[in-house]
Enzyme design. Sequence first.
Site, short mmCIF file in Angstrom:
data_model
loop_
_atom_site.label_atom_id
_atom_site.label_comp_id
_atom_site.label_asym_id
_atom_site.label_seq_id
_atom_site.Cartn_x
_atom_site.Cartn_y
_atom_site.Cartn_z
N CYS A 11 35.71 41.30 39.64
CA CYS A 11 37.15 41.60 39.62
C CYS A 11 37.45 42.30 38.30
O CYS A 11 36.56 42.87 37.68
CB CYS A 11 37.99 40.34 39.85
SG CYS A 11 37.76 39.04 38.61
N ASN A 14 37.52 38.78 35.33
CA ASN A 14 36.48 37.74 35.52
C ASN A 14 36.95 36.35 35.08
O ASN A 14 36.16 35.54 34.62
CB ASN A 14 35.16 38.12 34.81
CG ASN A 14 33.95 37.29 35.20
OD1 ASN A 14 33.06 37.07 34.39
ND2 ASN A 14 33.90 36.79 36.42
N CYS A 16 39.85 34.95 37.16
CA CYS A 16 40.60 34.41 38.31
C CYS A 16 39.82 34.59 39.61
O CYS A 16 39.23 33.65 40.14
CB CYS A 16 41.97 35.09 38.44
SG CYS A 16 43.03 34.87 36.98
N ARG A 17 39.80 35.82 40.15
CA ARG A 17 39.28 36.01 41.51
C ARG A 17 37.76 35.89 41.61
O ARG A 17 37.25 35.17 42.48
CB ARG A 17 39.74 37.38 42.05
CG ARG A 17 41.24 37.44 42.29
CD ARG A 17 41.70 38.87 42.50
NE ARG A 17 41.54 39.65 41.28
CZ ARG A 17 41.75 40.95 41.18
NH1 ARG A 17 42.12 41.63 42.26
NH2 ARG A 17 41.61 41.59 40.04
N SER A 18 37.03 36.62 40.77
CA SER A 18 35.56 36.60 40.95
C SER A 18 34.93 35.24 40.59
O SER A 18 33.97 34.83 41.26
CB SER A 18 34.87 37.76 40.23
OG SER A 18 35.12 37.76 38.85
N ASP A 131 45.68 40.33 42.84
CA ASP A 131 45.44 39.74 41.52
C ASP A 131 46.49 38.65 41.26
O ASP A 131 47.68 38.96 41.19
CB ASP A 131 45.54 40.85 40.48
CG ASP A 131 45.14 40.37 39.11
OD1 ASP A 131 45.05 39.15 38.91
OD2 ASP A 131 44.94 41.22 38.24
P1 4NP Z 1 41.12 38.67 37.64
O1 4NP Z 1 42.62 38.57 37.06
O2 4NP Z 1 40.76 40.15 37.63
O3 4NP Z 1 41.23 38.11 39.01
O4 4NP Z 1 40.26 37.85 36.70
C1 4NP Z 1 42.99 39.15 35.84
C2 4NP Z 1 42.86 38.42 34.67
C3 4NP Z 1 43.24 38.97 33.46
C4 4NP Z 1 43.77 40.25 33.43
C5 4NP Z 1 43.89 40.99 34.60
C6 4NP Z 1 43.50 40.44 35.81
N1 4NP Z 1 44.20 40.81 32.18
O5 4NP Z 1 44.75 41.93 32.19
O6 4NP Z 1 44.01 40.18 31.13
#
Ligand code: 4NP
Length: 160
Positions: A11, A14, A16-18, A131
């Site tokens: 994702c 790294n 939340c989703r992955s 997201d």
């Molecule tokens: P993820 O979510 O891609 O599912 O881990 C996010 C976590 C942090 C950020 C963006 C998306 N960020 O911009 O910090």
Amino acid sequence: MSASHRLLFVCLGNICRSPLAEGIFLHQARERGVLHRFEVDSCGLGSWHAGQLPDPRALAVALRNGVELPSIARQFEPSTDAIRFDLILAMDRANARGLIERGAARNQVSLMRSFDPTLKERPQHELDVPDPYYGSDRGFDDVFAMLTRACEGLLDSLCG
Ligand code: 4NP
């Protein structure tokens, strides 16, 4: 014996989703008794959260569902990850594009939700895992449910 499938869940951050996809996949593979067939990891396209545990809301939804999240965030490494993993599972279309721009082969990258058997004939733009980072706890429950279905379909497709 070496793993017969090497999977990388990807994702943006790294956290939340992955990590959820990785933890849910490991949980289901263990329940099916096929864990030994897999090498599994997750990473992000960005480096902002490298070295961190998953987001507390991701850890909480996993705990509520009896799933452990072993991930420590790291950034995608084109020179090694594109060689080490045979299937790279992108959480959304932007992640898939980012992976290919960084050197992953097109036929190595799939959208995670394309394995959800309830979404078989859907167009690509309906297959993003949204997201949940800037949203509410509810978003994490929705993502958990989406990833549960996608991991079941992924295991069905790889284990027959
Ligand atoms: P993820 O979510 O891609 O599912 O881990 C996010 C976590 C942090 C950020 C963006 C998306 N960020 O911009 O910090």
